[in-house]
Scaffold this motif. Structure first.
Motif, PDB file in Angstrom:
ATOM      1  N   ASN A  94       0.811  -1.218   0.000  1.00 58.57           N
ATOM      2  CA  ASN A  94       0.000   0.000   0.000  1.00 58.57           C
ATOM      3  C   ASN A  94       0.843   1.266   0.000  1.00 58.57           C
ATOM      4  O   ASN A  94       0.367   2.333   0.398  1.00 58.57           O
ATOM      5  CB  ASN A  94      -0.932   0.005   1.217  1.00 58.57           C
ATOM      6  N   ARG A  95       2.072   1.174  -0.455  1.00 59.68           N
ATOM      7  CA  ARG A  95       2.971   2.323  -0.424  1.00 59.68           C
ATOM      8  C   ARG A  95       2.945   3.064  -1.761  1.00 59.68           C
ATOM      9  O   ARG A  95       3.075   2.445  -2.825  1.00 59.68           O
ATOM     10  CB  ARG A  95       4.390   1.853  -0.116  1.00 59.68           C
ATOM     11  N   PRO A  96       2.797   4.405  -1.769  1.00 63.71           N
ATOM     12  CA  PRO A  96       2.823   5.160  -3.026  1.00 63.71           C
ATOM     13  C   PRO A  96       4.191   5.080  -3.699  1.00 63.71           C
ATOM     14  O   PRO A  96       5.223   4.996  -3.040  1.00 63.71           O
ATOM     15  CB  PRO A  96       2.515   6.593  -2.584  1.00 63.71           C
ATOM     16  N   VAL A  97       4.189   5.104  -5.021  1.00 68.64           N
ATOM     17  CA  VAL A  97       5.418   5.134  -5.818  1.00 68.64           C
ATOM     18  C   VAL A  97       5.630   6.571  -6.269  1.00 68.64           C
ATOM     19  O   VAL A  97       4.818   7.108  -7.028  1.00 68.64           O
ATOM     20  CB  VAL A  97       5.321   4.190  -7.021  1.00 68.64           C
ATOM     21  N   TRP A  98       6.712   7.193  -5.822  1.00 67.49           N
ATOM     22  CA  TRP A  98       6.911   8.622  -6.065  1.00 67.49           C
ATOM     23  C   TRP A  98       6.936   8.958  -7.554  1.00 67.49           C
ATOM     24  O   TRP A  98       6.313   9.930  -7.984  1.00 67.49           O
ATOM     25  CB  TRP A  98       8.219   9.077  -5.428  1.00 67.49           C
ATOM     26  N   SER A  99       7.624   8.169  -8.351  1.00 65.77           N
ATOM     27  CA  SER A  99       7.764   8.485  -9.766  1.00 65.77           C
ATOM     28  C   SER A  99       6.435   8.430 -10.510  1.00 65.77           C
ATOM     29  O   SER A  99       6.281   9.055 -11.563  1.00 65.77           O
ATOM     30  CB  SER A  99       8.763   7.535 -10.429  1.00 65.77           C
ATOM     31  N   LEU A 100       5.470   7.683  -9.960  1.00 67.37           N
ATOM     32  CA  LEU A 100       4.167   7.548 -10.608  1.00 67.37           C
ATOM     33  C   LEU A 100       3.092   8.387  -9.937  1.00 67.37           C
ATOM     34  O   LEU A 100       1.974   8.480 -10.445  1.00 67.37           O
ATOM     35  CB  LEU A 100       3.745   6.079 -10.629  1.00 67.37           C
ATOM     36  N   GLY A 101       3.397   8.960  -8.799  1.00 67.00           N
ATOM     37  CA  GLY A 101       2.464   9.872  -8.154  1.00 67.00           C
ATOM     38  C   GLY A 101       1.424   9.229  -7.257  1.00 67.00           C
ATOM     39  O   GLY A 101       0.664   9.927  -6.591  1.00 67.00           O
ATOM     40  N   GLY A 102       1.347   7.913  -7.225  1.00 68.84           N
ATOM     41  CA  GLY A 102       0.325   7.256  -6.406  1.00 68.84           C
ATOM     42  C   GLY A 102       0.667   5.807  -6.166  1.00 68.84           C
ATOM     43  O   GLY A 102       1.757   5.330  -6.498  1.00 68.84           O
ATOM     44  N   LYS A 103      -0.270   5.079  -5.607  1.00 72.94           N
ATOM     45  CA  LYS A 103      -0.071   3.680  -5.272  1.00 72.94           C
ATOM     46  C   LYS A 103      -0.270   2.794  -6.504  1.00 72.94           C
ATOM     47  O   LYS A 103      -1.092   3.105  -7.370  1.00 72.94           O
ATOM     48  CB  LYS A 103      -1.032   3.257  -4.156  1.00 72.94           C
ATOM     49  N   THR A 104       0.495   1.709  -6.546  1.00 72.02           N
ATOM     50  CA  THR A 104       0.355   0.759  -7.641  1.00 72.02           C
ATOM     51  C   THR A 104      -0.176  -0.594  -7.156  1.00 72.02           C
ATOM     52  O   THR A 104      -0.496  -1.446  -7.986  1.00 72.02           O
ATOM     53  CB  THR A 104       1.708   0.539  -8.344  1.00 72.02           C
ATOM     54  N   ASP A 105      -0.227  -0.807  -5.857  1.00 74.95           N
ATOM     55  CA  ASP A 105      -0.759  -2.040  -5.277  1.00 74.95           C
ATOM     56  C   ASP A 105      -1.609  -1.690  -4.066  1.00 74.95           C
ATOM     57  O   ASP A 105      -1.191  -0.886  -3.224  1.00 74.95           O
ATOM     58  CB  ASP A 105       0.365  -2.982  -4.841  1.00 74.95           C
ATOM     59  N   LEU A 106      -2.784  -2.302  -3.987  1.00 75.06           N
ATOM     60  CA  LEU A 106      -3.680  -2.096  -2.855  1.00 75.06           C
ATOM     61  C   LEU A 106      -3.972  -3.443  -2.215  1.00 75.06           C
ATOM     62  O   LEU A 106      -4.162  -4.440  -2.916  1.00 75.06           O
ATOM     63  CB  LEU A 106      -4.990  -1.449  -3.306  1.00 75.06           C
ATOM     64  N   MET A 107      -4.009  -3.468  -0.896  1.00 77.29           N
ATOM     65  CA  MET A 107      -4.381  -4.700  -0.199  1.00 77.29           C
ATOM     66  C   MET A 107      -5.084  -4.358   1.108  1.00 77.29           C
ATOM     67  O   MET A 107      -4.571  -3.579   1.906  1.00 77.29           O
ATOM     68  CB  MET A 107      -3.166  -5.578   0.092  1.00 77.29           C
ATOM     69  N   PHE A 108      -6.254  -4.941   1.298  1.00 72.47           N
ATOM     70  CA  PHE A 108      -7.004  -4.813   2.542  1.00 72.47           C
ATOM     71  C   PHE A 108      -7.194  -6.224   3.085  1.00 72.47           C
ATOM     72  O   PHE A 108      -7.612  -7.122   2.356  1.00 72.47           O
ATOM     73  CB  PHE A 108      -8.360  -4.151   2.307  1.00 72.47           C
ATOM     74  N   GLU A 109      -6.899  -6.392   4.363  1.00 70.98           N
ATOM     75  CA  GLU A 109      -6.953  -7.730   4.952  1.00 70.98           C
ATOM     76  C   GLU A 109      -7.544  -7.673   6.354  1.00 70.98           C
ATOM     77  O   GLU A 109      -7.270  -6.744   7.107  1.00 70.98           O
ATOM     78  CB  GLU A 109      -5.552  -8.342   4.998  1.00 70.98           C
ATOM     79  N   GLU A 110      -8.353  -8.651   6.666  1.00 73.05           N
ATOM     80  CA  GLU A 110      -8.966  -8.754   7.994  1.00 73.05           C
ATOM     81  C   GLU A 110      -9.120 -10.231   8.337  1.00 73.05           C
ATOM     82  O   GLU A 110      -9.453 -11.056   7.475  1.00 73.05           O
ATOM     83  CB  GLU A 110     -10.339  -8.076   8.002  1.00 73.05           C
ATOM     84  N   ILE A 111      -8.869 -10.565   9.587  1.00 73.91           N
ATOM     85  CA  ILE A 111      -9.064 -11.935  10.061  1.00 73.91           C
ATOM     86  C   ILE A 111     -10.279 -11.959  10.970  1.00 73.91           C
ATOM     87  O   ILE A 111     -10.358 -11.181  11.917  1.00 73.91           O
ATOM     88  CB  ILE A 111      -7.821 -12.445  10.803  1.00 73.91           C
ATOM     89  N   VAL A 112     -11.225 -12.817  10.649  1.00 68.71           N
ATOM     90  CA  VAL A 112     -12.458 -12.925  11.425  1.00 68.71           C
ATOM     91  C   VAL A 112     -12.539 -14.316  12.021  1.00 68.71           C
ATOM     92  O   VAL A 112     -11.960 -15.280  11.503  1.00 68.71           O
ATOM     93  CB  VAL A 112     -13.703 -12.646  10.547  1.00 68.71           C
ATOM     94  N   ASP A 113     -13.272 -14.434  13.110  1.00 63.63           N
ATOM     95  CA  ASP A 113     -13.427 -15.720  13.779  1.00 63.63           C
ATOM     96  C   ASP A 113     -14.380 -16.618  13.000  1.00 63.63           C
ATOM     97  O   ASP A 113     -15.338 -16.155  12.374  1.00 63.63           O
ATOM     98  CB  ASP A 113     -13.959 -15.525  15.197  1.00 63.63           C
ATOM     99  N   GLY A 114     -14.115 -17.909  13.075  1.00 63.08           N
ATOM    100  CA  GLY A 114     -15.059 -18.882  12.556  1.00 63.08           C
ATOM    101  C   GLY A 114     -15.001 -19.074  11.049  1.00 63.08           C
ATOM    102  O   GLY A 114     -14.091 -18.627  10.357  1.00 63.08           O
ATOM    103  N   HIS A 115     -16.044 -19.730  10.545  1.00 63.30           N
ATOM    104  CA  HIS A 115     -16.157 -20.138   9.145  1.00 63.30           C
ATOM    105  C   HIS A 115     -17.067 -19.173   8.384  1.00 63.30           C
ATOM    106  O   HIS A 115     -18.084 -18.726   8.902  1.00 63.30           O
ATOM    107  CB  HIS A 115     -16.735 -21.563   9.090  1.00 63.30           C
ATOM    108  N   VAL A 116     -16.688 -18.844   7.155  1.00 64.74           N
ATOM    109  CA  VAL A 116     -17.530 -18.045   6.263  1.00 64.74           C
ATOM    110  C   VAL A 116     -18.241 -19.013   5.325  1.00 64.74           C
ATOM    111  O   VAL A 116     -17.610 -19.628   4.450  1.00 64.74           O
ATOM    112  CB  VAL A 116     -16.690 -17.026   5.467  1.00 64.74           C
TER     113      VAL A 116
END
Length: 253
Positions: free
Chosen positions: A68-90
């Motif tokens: 999730n870190r911006p790339v200075w030469s491109l002006g913005g982020k090139t990879d996004l990741m959101f992660e969460e761990i929840v209890d139990g089975h989905v």
């Protein structure tokens, strides 16, 4: 000075949040100051949490920071990741609701596949966006991960903008032909093209920054809804056989 990396208050909060999740959401807030990993371990040790969980939490934080870190030469982020761990089975019903959130938000039906115990939903080839939603179960909990790779899009936008700027800068020589001599035009050719390319690069960076921020906000909202659906799951009801056995035990007592 020991040279050991120090984590600022934001990173400390994220690490402690992750440690608490690994320890069944048990923990407390850390001091609002920079802390080393050893200091974080001391804090969680006082809370009765295993120090080994700190290593796991900090490694996961490092992965998310890189993605999730911006790339200075491109002006913005090139990879996004959101992660969460929840209890139990989905279960499949909840997963269907989660996928509907993605389809509604992205306007893409996507494709769901199962691979080595993981359920992976991906955008179809008809869209230029490469988005994956992964559901992986392990040890009584489930990891939800939503990610998008955007390096190709970022490079294309900034690169084309810089190229167009360079061509535009070069073409400004045309109206100057009637004003300056040919030798001067030759000397001006390189600087004008370079100036145009730099201006195009700056414009491309600004354009990609706005676009990447928009994509991040879109995925963040969708992931928030997904996590809310996971939290709204109802606990599994006991099976009829279990209830019958309990009734038999009561009668027998």
């Amino acid at each position: 000075m020991t040279g050991e990396r120090r984590y600022d208050d934001r990173e400390v909060g994220q690490i402690l949040k992750r440690v608490a999740e690994l320890h069944e959401r048990e923990g407390d807030k850390a001091d609002a100051r920079a802390m080393t990993r050893a200091e974080i371990e001391q804090v969680v040790h006082e809370l009765g949490i295993s120090r080994a969980l700190v290593a796991r939490a900090t490694s996961e934080l490092a992965v998310q920071d890189v993605r999730n870190r911006p790339v200075w030469s491109l002006g913005g982020k090139t990879d996004l990741m959101f992660e969460e761990i929840v209890d139990g089975h989905v279960d499949d019903a909840t997963l269907t609701q989660m996928l509907e959130v993605l389809r509604r938000s992205l306007g893409d039906p996507g494709k769901l596949e199962r691979e080595a115990g993981a359920r992976i939903w991906s955008t179809t080839a008809s869209t230029s966006r490469r988005i994956h939603f992964t559901v992986v179960e392990h040890a009584g909990s489930t990891t939800l991960r939503l990610e998008e790779r955007m390096a190709g899009d970022a490079g294309a936008i900034v690169g084309m903008s810089a190229f167009a700027g360079g061509v535009t800068g070069f073409m400004t020589l045309v109206p100057l032909k009637v004003l300056v001599i040919k030798a001067v035009l030759l000397l001006m050719m390189g600087p004008l093209a370079l100036t145009g390319a730099l201006l195009g690069w700056v414009g491309g960076r600004a354009l990609w920054r706005r676009r990447s921020v928009g994509r991040e906000e879109q995925l963040r909202r969708a992931f928030g809804e997904i996590v809310a659906l996971a939290g709204a799951r109802r606990p599994a009801l006991p099976s009829p056989a279990s209830g019958q056995d309990a009734g038999d035990d009561d009668r027998g007592g």
